[in-house]
Design an enzyme around this catalytic site. Sequence first.
Site, short mmCIF file in Angstrom:
data_model
loop_
_atom_site.label_atom_id
_atom_site.label_comp_id
_atom_site.label_asym_id
_atom_site.label_seq_id
_atom_site.Cartn_x
_atom_site.Cartn_y
_atom_site.Cartn_z
N CYS A 56 -29.77 0.33 -14.05
CA CYS A 56 -30.87 0.20 -13.07
C CYS A 56 -32.17 0.79 -13.62
CB CYS A 56 -30.47 0.87 -11.77
SG CYS A 56 -29.99 2.60 -11.98
N HIS A 58 0.83 -1.22 0.00
CA HIS A 58 0.00 0.00 0.00
C HIS A 58 0.85 1.26 0.00
CE1 HIS A 58 1.03 -0.72 4.15
NE2 HIS A 58 0.60 0.47 4.49
#
Length: 392
Positions: free
Chosen positions: A150, A67
Amino acid sequence: MGRILLGVSSSIAIYKACELVRELRKREHEVRVVLSPFSEKFISRLTFEALSGNKTFVDWEDDPLLHINLPRWSDLFIIAPCSINTLSKVALGIGDNLLTTCALSHRGTLMLAPAGNPEMYKNPAIQENLRRLRERGVLIVEPEEGKLLCEEEGQGRLASTERLLDWVEYSLRPKPLMGKRVLITVGATREFIDRVRFISNLSSGLMGFSLARVFRWYGADVRVVAGFTTSQEPPNIEIIRVVSTQEMREKVIGLKDWADLVVMNSAVADYRPAKTYSGKLKKEKRLTLELIKNPDILEELGKEKGNKILVGFALEEEEKLLSGAEKKLKEKNLDAVVANPLQSMGSNFYRGRLIFKDGQHFEIEEDDKLKAAERVASFLIEKLFKYPQKYR
Ligand code: CTP
């Protein structure tokens, strides 16, 4: 070119991230991908590894410093698509997976391209998070309006790959032209003989649109006045459309006080029919057209030049390339002129010579028009705006 860390979070728009990786690689960028854990349910990391040519990560595996190391390696960190959930985690500083932890440790430019249901996007909590991100200097590439999977309509579709690529190029460049205003004319003007026929030329607008992109990437506020073009319009730039030379003149003169730099790249029709027929001219044995001279827009700008920087494009036959361009440089009172051989008109490739009023010349070697435009713009920025950086 740039080293790009692409974070991908879960959204059905994830398939567009595959295209983005492909296009970034075509533009010679190096790409590494980090997936959020849930996004791997949509597309396997293998797809991203094949497309990027690099290992794709979902978690730390054997490197506890991943990270830190991934953001440190990158010039630019993009999260696209950025789910509403990941957006909020980044805004609030939550690092609960490799992707969000990378966003916490990243110090350079962070670009988020949200995608999601329009109602979720409009939610005041999300808008508040977007505002926080912007305040911190995060570049938000707004989702587009339209119908979503959607079945709802509204703002929520991931920005087009074209727009994302343009913002990537923007983010990777220095901004010597911040606060400068650049007006570019593009394409061919048309002079109508009757309702359906006109006089024009071969210009595609590709070089002018490429110049507009590049000047924006270097920080300028860019406006374009365009005649007829066949090339794709640059994203994120205001384009004012005109048809005839007189209309182009009107718009350019209207913007002349606004602009610090005017680049006249358009192929302007020098003549127009003395009379335009409102219908369709019938076929006769012979037709004689009387043509009258159009105004020379650049020459007019040169007469009241003031502190404005003026750049022209001179289209010349090979044997008169330099002498013809130098003559126009002097006669139109320009700061620089680009000498164009005839073959460059309507072609995807460009070759020419940039000449400054102090007599200095630069070769623009044969290349695609976007690369050639960046070369022209870089010389102009260096010489005319005294920016001490050589072409990258
Ligand atoms: N130009 C202009 N207005 C015109 C003609 C040209 O502003 N009516 C600008 C072009 O945009 C370009 C420059 O002047 O930046 C040179 O254009 P070009 O077509 O090469 O030359 P002309 O000046 O039209 O001269 P000629 O056609 O005789 O070569």
